[in-house]
Motif scaffolding. Structure first.
Motif, PDB file in Angstrom:
ATOM      1  N   ASP A 105      -6.701   2.412  13.222  1.00 42.65           N
ATOM      2  CA  ASP A 105      -6.281   2.950  11.927  1.00 42.65           C
ATOM      3  C   ASP A 105      -7.216   2.280  10.925  1.00 42.65           C
ATOM      4  O   ASP A 105      -7.163   1.064  10.746  1.00 42.65           O
ATOM      5  CB  ASP A 105      -4.806   2.540  11.751  1.00 42.65           C
ATOM      6  CG  ASP A 105      -4.185   2.872  10.405  1.00 42.65           C
ATOM      7  OD1 ASP A 105      -4.866   2.743   9.373  1.00 42.65           O
ATOM      8  OD2 ASP A 105      -2.977   3.207  10.391  1.00 42.65           O
ATOM      9  N   SER A 108      -8.946   4.713   5.580  1.00 42.87           N
ATOM     10  CA  SER A 108      -7.680   4.892   4.863  1.00 42.87           C
ATOM     11  C   SER A 108      -7.731   4.660   3.355  1.00 42.87           C
ATOM     12  O   SER A 108      -6.950   3.880   2.825  1.00 42.87           O
ATOM     13  CB  SER A 108      -6.615   3.972   5.485  1.00 42.87           C
ATOM     14  OG  SER A 108      -6.637   4.084   6.873  1.00 42.87           O
ATOM     15  N   ASN A 110      -7.317   5.503  -0.710  1.00 39.09           N
ATOM     16  CA  ASN A 110      -6.219   6.092  -1.464  1.00 39.09           C
ATOM     17  C   ASN A 110      -6.747   7.248  -2.289  1.00 39.09           C
ATOM     18  O   ASN A 110      -7.656   7.080  -3.084  1.00 39.09           O
ATOM     19  CB  ASN A 110      -5.592   5.031  -2.359  1.00 39.09           C
ATOM     20  CG  ASN A 110      -4.991   3.917  -1.526  1.00 39.09           C
ATOM     21  OD1 ASN A 110      -4.452   4.169  -0.455  1.00 39.09           O
ATOM     22  ND2 ASN A 110      -5.111   2.703  -1.998  1.00 39.09           N
ATOM     23  N   HIS A 119     -12.338  -0.814   1.202  1.00 42.11           N
ATOM     24  CA  HIS A 119     -12.362   0.413   2.014  1.00 42.11           C
ATOM     25  C   HIS A 119     -13.707   0.581   2.718  1.00 42.11           C
ATOM     26  O   HIS A 119     -13.766   1.109   3.833  1.00 42.11           O
ATOM     27  CB  HIS A 119     -12.068   1.639   1.143  1.00 42.11           C
ATOM     28  CG  HIS A 119     -10.649   1.657   0.641  1.00 42.11           C
ATOM     29  ND1 HIS A 119     -10.342   1.692  -0.695  1.00 42.11           N
ATOM     30  CD2 HIS A 119      -9.475   1.628   1.314  1.00 42.11           C
ATOM     31  CE1 HIS A 119      -9.013   1.680  -0.834  1.00 42.11           C
ATOM     32  NE2 HIS A 119      -8.476   1.652   0.373  1.00 42.11           N
ATOM     33  N   HIS A 145      -5.773   6.905   7.945  1.00 41.49           N
ATOM     34  CA  HIS A 145      -4.413   6.944   7.392  1.00 41.49           C
ATOM     35  C   HIS A 145      -4.510   6.965   5.866  1.00 41.49           C
ATOM     36  O   HIS A 145      -4.292   5.966   5.178  1.00 41.49           O
ATOM     37  CB  HIS A 145      -3.661   5.687   7.877  1.00 41.49           C
ATOM     38  CG  HIS A 145      -2.216   5.629   7.516  1.00 41.49           C
ATOM     39  ND1 HIS A 145      -1.252   6.312   8.191  1.00 41.49           N
ATOM     40  CD2 HIS A 145      -1.555   4.952   6.544  1.00 41.49           C
ATOM     41  CE1 HIS A 145      -0.059   6.061   7.663  1.00 41.49           C
ATOM     42  NE2 HIS A 145      -0.225   5.238   6.651  1.00 41.49           N
ATOM     43  N   GLY A 147      -4.177   7.206   1.966  1.00 46.76           N
ATOM     44  CA  GLY A 147      -3.108   6.936   1.003  1.00 46.76           C
ATOM     45  C   GLY A 147      -2.991   8.162   0.122  1.00 46.76           C
ATOM     46  O   GLY A 147      -3.505   8.184  -0.985  1.00 46.76           O
ATOM     47  N   TYR A 295       5.456   2.201   0.792  1.00 45.71           N
ATOM     48  CA  TYR A 295       4.381   2.069   1.780  1.00 45.71           C
ATOM     49  C   TYR A 295       4.920   1.632   3.159  1.00 45.71           C
ATOM     50  O   TYR A 295       4.587   2.206   4.189  1.00 45.71           O
ATOM     51  CB  TYR A 295       3.412   1.035   1.197  1.00 45.71           C
ATOM     52  CG  TYR A 295       2.136   0.756   1.938  1.00 45.71           C
ATOM     53  CD1 TYR A 295       1.326   1.787   2.397  1.00 45.71           C
ATOM     54  CD2 TYR A 295       1.726  -0.570   2.138  1.00 45.71           C
ATOM     55  CE1 TYR A 295       0.130   1.487   3.042  1.00 45.71           C
ATOM     56  CE2 TYR A 295       0.534  -0.861   2.775  1.00 45.71           C
ATOM     57  CZ  TYR A 295      -0.258   0.167   3.229  1.00 45.71           C
ATOM     58  OH  TYR A 295      -1.435  -0.128   3.863  1.00 45.71           O
ATOM     59  N   ASP A 299       4.840   3.445   6.830  1.00 50.43           N
ATOM     60  CA  ASP A 299       4.211   2.828   7.998  1.00 50.43           C
ATOM     61  C   ASP A 299       5.187   2.732   9.180  1.00 50.43           C
ATOM     62  O   ASP A 299       4.773   2.796  10.344  1.00 50.43           O
ATOM     63  CB  ASP A 299       3.648   1.440   7.656  1.00 50.43           C
ATOM     64  CG  ASP A 299       2.128   1.481   7.522  1.00 50.43           C
ATOM     65  OD1 ASP A 299       1.497   2.299   8.219  1.00 50.43           O
ATOM     66  OD2 ASP A 299       1.568   0.699   6.726  1.00 50.43           O
ATOM     67  N   TYR A 317      -4.909  -2.103  13.180  1.00 52.70           N
ATOM     68  CA  TYR A 317      -5.014  -1.725  11.772  1.00 52.70           C
ATOM     69  C   TYR A 317      -6.146  -2.529  11.151  1.00 52.70           C
ATOM     70  O   TYR A 317      -6.056  -3.743  11.039  1.00 52.70           O
ATOM     71  CB  TYR A 317      -3.724  -2.081  11.027  1.00 52.70           C
ATOM     72  CG  TYR A 317      -2.490  -1.356  11.517  1.00 52.70           C
ATOM     73  CD1 TYR A 317      -1.752  -1.842  12.596  1.00 52.70           C
ATOM     74  CD2 TYR A 317      -2.056  -0.194  10.893  1.00 52.70           C
ATOM     75  CE1 TYR A 317      -0.611  -1.177  13.044  1.00 52.70           C
ATOM     76  CE2 TYR A 317      -0.913   0.474  11.327  1.00 52.70           C
ATOM     77  CZ  TYR A 317      -0.196  -0.016  12.399  1.00 52.70           C
ATOM     78  OH  TYR A 317       0.929   0.627  12.838  1.00 52.70           O
ATOM     79  N   VAL A 319      -7.559  -3.554   8.165  1.00 50.77           N
ATOM     80  CA  VAL A 319      -7.136  -3.576   6.754  1.00 50.77           C
ATOM     81  C   VAL A 319      -7.358  -4.975   6.149  1.00 50.77           C
ATOM     82  O   VAL A 319      -7.201  -5.998   6.830  1.00 50.77           O
ATOM     83  CB  VAL A 319      -5.639  -3.186   6.625  1.00 50.77           C
ATOM     84  CG1 VAL A 319      -5.235  -3.058   5.163  1.00 50.77           C
ATOM     85  CG2 VAL A 319      -5.328  -1.876   7.350  1.00 50.77           C
ATOM     86  N   GLN A 323      -3.347  -7.605   2.748  1.00 46.07           N
ATOM     87  CA  GLN A 323      -2.129  -6.927   3.208  1.00 46.07           C
ATOM     88  C   GLN A 323      -1.453  -7.643   4.378  1.00 46.07           C
ATOM     89  O   GLN A 323      -0.637  -7.057   5.094  1.00 46.07           O
ATOM     90  CB  GLN A 323      -2.442  -5.475   3.585  1.00 46.07           C
ATOM     91  CG  GLN A 323      -2.812  -4.651   2.365  1.00 46.07           C
ATOM     92  CD  GLN A 323      -2.829  -3.159   2.635  1.00 46.07           C
ATOM     93  OE1 GLN A 323      -2.225  -2.662   3.574  1.00 46.07           O
ATOM     94  NE2 GLN A 323      -3.537  -2.431   1.788  1.00 46.07           N
ATOM     95  N   PHE A 327       1.780  -6.358   6.861  1.00 43.79           N
ATOM     96  CA  PHE A 327       1.752  -6.124   8.311  1.00 43.79           C
ATOM     97  C   PHE A 327       2.691  -7.067   9.065  1.00 43.79           C
ATOM     98  O   PHE A 327       3.287  -6.668  10.060  1.00 43.79           O
ATOM     99  CB  PHE A 327       0.316  -6.176   8.845  1.00 43.79           C
ATOM    100  CG  PHE A 327      -0.413  -4.906   8.505  1.00 43.79           C
ATOM    101  CD1 PHE A 327      -0.125  -3.726   9.172  1.00 43.79           C
ATOM    102  CD2 PHE A 327      -1.338  -4.859   7.475  1.00 43.79           C
ATOM    103  CE1 PHE A 327      -0.744  -2.528   8.826  1.00 43.79           C
ATOM    104  CE2 PHE A 327      -1.971  -3.667   7.125  1.00 43.79           C
ATOM    105  CZ  PHE A 327      -1.672  -2.504   7.807  1.00 43.79           C
TER     106      PHE A 327
HETATM  107  N1  ARG Z   1      -4.302   3.099   2.000  1.00 46.80           N
HETATM  108  C1  ARG Z   1      -4.114   1.703   2.195  1.00 46.80           C
HETATM  109  C2  ARG Z   1      -4.868   0.927   1.133  1.00 46.80           C
HETATM  110  O1  ARG Z   1      -5.860   1.377   0.673  1.00 46.80           O
HETATM  111  C3  ARG Z   1      -4.562   1.229   3.560  1.00 46.80           C
HETATM  112  C4  ARG Z   1      -3.811   1.849   4.709  1.00 46.80           C
HETATM  113  C5  ARG Z   1      -3.944   1.079   5.975  1.00 46.80           C
HETATM  114  N2  ARG Z   1      -3.228   1.637   7.080  1.00 46.80           N
HETATM  115  C6  ARG Z   1      -1.895   1.587   7.242  1.00 46.80           C
HETATM  116  N3  ARG Z   1      -1.344   2.188   8.267  1.00 46.80           N
HETATM  117  N4  ARG Z   1      -1.127   0.905   6.411  1.00 46.80           N
HETATM  118  O2  ARG Z   1      -4.492  -0.157   0.771  1.00 46.80           O
END
Ligand code: ARG
Length: 552
Positions: A105, A108, A110, A119, A145, A147, A295, A299, A317, A319, A323, A327
């Motif tokens: 994943d 992703s 936004n 990103h 994924h 946003g 969010y 998830d 993930y 990311v 975050q 998680f």
């Molecule tokens: N869209 C989110 C962001 O930019 C990241 C998503 C990551 N993936 C997930 N399954 N939460 O912060």
């Protein structure tokens, strides 16, 4: 041999590549390992081992080193025989047995919000890991994924209505971003705006047709522009399934959580989850007092959907480290729900900053990916010009794009993702450092030799190796192991660093050993090593999403 000589059978023998190449092809501390079990001095064990090893056909020489290490030099024949594995490692593995998939994943971004530096990192780290996993034969699924759900759509709808000077379908991504920024500036002066944005999003959630059309329009505009950036970065997904996709899949999770007592009533009617004390996690909201999901809720629905439709063995993930709490809370919640889970991993990465001040002073860590790629292209062109005749190409534009994309991507992937990274244009575009152009240039050098060599013939009768041949050969032999190590740790810098070492060892071999002018059988052998080096460099670079030219 261990069992016969020392009655030791349960040692997991460690093999290492000596730091210093003059210390042999492989080394092992096995004597130290055995000494703990048998009580004999490691030196004595090592000496006995050396005697026994020296009698082996594939071993040229063995020596005791230090307190009980054994250094081993293989015969040229044995080393050359292993080269077949390197060739195999350059082709994609096809596994006979079909395994459960591994989901990545990543990327992703936004929608209707700016694309951040994090990103870019997620996109290139994620894609390189997908490529390595696929290459090694793992059934790998790449998911973006997006946003694509949340109050930002409500805010944007309000902004377009108040300050937009054109219709949505005439807007570019830049126009949308300008509206987004404007909304936040105005909201600082006017409190009612935030409420209006929330209200509009609520209407969207309730299925308002006009807002639905607006939402689709915004997603389309963003994805069209994103697609050309993904193309430039050699990034692609199996599924682009954003948060909106889970809008109608959350209720079952909410019901199940309530039923199992995992979600409890919180303040003002919100639904919250409280974590076991030993986890040290603060409680999290699952459904807000006004009924809105967040969010985390999306998830949770995402995991449930993935385990019931894809049955993965793992979900990774990719990311931002920012975050981590999300998680941890997510993974703990799904454990509390008692679901049968795959391996869940948050593949974190640190912050990236730019050594170049003009890129690092932008507001809010926001940097447009297109600007970065365009800047890279421009700088690469300048570097090509600067090198004049030393760079040969019929396609300056194509080469500049290749070098520029490579420089950006390699600049990210060559650094340990867990650390904060600094991106430096001069380093990223340098021709003689740990950089994409160095890799690309070395590949082109090897290719130009191949062209002049006119074919590769069989290797025979090599009974001694020059120091640089031995070094290069040993480095080539690491390729397969490096790929597996990269896959297991999800650390692309291991592969990047290896490719750098391979370039370095090839170039030093090239400088010390004549290739085309050498006598046979050395000539054929060196052409062979050159050919293999080019293949490994190309395979490895492509896995990192980087292209390499045949000529440069
Ligand atoms: N869209 C989110 C962001 O930019 C990241 C998503 C990551 N993936 C997930 N399954 N939460 O912060």
């Amino acid at each position: 041999m261990l069992a016969e000589t020392f009655y030791v059978t349960d040692v997991d023998i460690q093999w290492e590549r000596p730091q210093d190449p003059t210390h042999g092809d492989i080394a092992t501390p096995v004597a130290l390992q055995c000494s703990k079990k048998t009580g004999q001095s490691p030196r004595v064990i090592a000496e006995k081992l050396v005697d026994a090893l020296s009698a082996e056909d594939s071993i040229e020489k063995a020596e005791v080193a230090g307190p009980g290490y054994v250094n081993i030099w293989l015969t040229p024949e044995a080393l050359i025989e292993s080269l077949g594995n390197v060739r195999t490692a350059c082709t994609q593995t096809i596994k006979q047995e079909k395994e459960a998939p591994i989901i990545f994943d990543y990327s992703s971004p936004n929608i209707a919000k700016p694309f951040g530096i994090h990103h870019i990192l997620s996109t290139v780290i994620g894609q390189s890991l997908v490529n390595v996993n696929r290459h090694l034969g793992y059934n790998t699924i790449a998911i973006n994924h997006l946003g694509d759900w949340g109050t930002q759509f409500g805010k944007l709808a309000v902004a377009l209505e108040r300050w937009g000077d054109k219709q949505l379908d005439e807007c570019s991504l830049d126009d949308l971003l300008a509206l987004y920024v404007r909304f936040h500036e105005e909201a600082e002066k006017d409190n009612s705006l935030e409420d209006a944005g929330r209200e509009a999003f609520k209407k969207l959630e309730q299925g308002d047709q006009e807002l639905q059309r607006f939402w689709q329009g915004v997603v389309d505009i963003t994805m069209n522009e994103m697609q050309s950036l993904y193309d430039r970065l050699h990034v692609s997904f199996d599924y682009t399934q954003g948060e909106s996709f889970y809008e109608d899949k959350m209720q079952v999770v909410i019901d199940e959580g309530k039923e199992k007592g995992v979600f409890k009533e919180g303040e003002g009617g919100a639904l919250i989850v409280e974590f076991p004390e030993e986890s040290n996690l603060p409680p999290s909201i699952v459904v807000k007092a006004d009924g809105a999901t967040i969010y985390l809720t999306r998830d949770l629905a995402t995991i449930l959907y993935r385990i019931s439709t894809i049955h993965p063995q793992a979900i990774s993930y990719v990311v931002d480290v920012a975050q981590s709490l999300h998680f941890k809370q997510l993974f703990t919640t799904v454990e509390m729900l008692g679901w049968e889970l795959p391996r869940l991993e948050h593949v974190v990465f640190g912050r990236m900053s730019f050594a170049d001040k003009s890129m690092s002073t932008r507001k809010g860590n926001i940097l447009k990916l297109q600007e970065v790629l365009d800047e890279a292209n421009k700088r690469a062109k300048a570097v090509i010009k600067e090198h004049g005749d030393k760079i040969q190409t019929d396609d300056v534009d194509g080469l500049a794009e290749m070098m520029g994309q490579g420089a950006v991507v390699y600049g990210v992937l060559s650094q340990n993702r867990k650390m904060d990274m600094v991106f430096d244009w001069d380093k990223a575009l340098s021709f003689d450092g740990n950089s994409a152009p160095y890799l690309q240039y070395t590949h082109a050098r090897a290719k130009s030799i191949m062209e002049k060599a006119e074919g590769v013939s069989e290797i025979d009768n090599i009974d001694s190796l020059s120091a640089k041949e031995r070094l290069l050969l040993n480095t080539l032999l690491q390729f397969d192991g490096v790929l597996h190590e990269t896959q297991q740790s999800n650390m692309p810098h291991i592969l990047a660093h290896y490719l750098y070492e391979l370039c370095r060892d090839y170039n030093s071999f090239y400088n010390d050993n004549p290739i085309l002018k050498a006598e046979e059988p050395a000539r054929s052998f060196r052409v062979h090593l050159t050919n293999l080096t080019a293949d490994v460099l190309k395979t490895g670079a492509n896995l990192l999403t980087i292209s390499v030219p045949d000529r440069m």
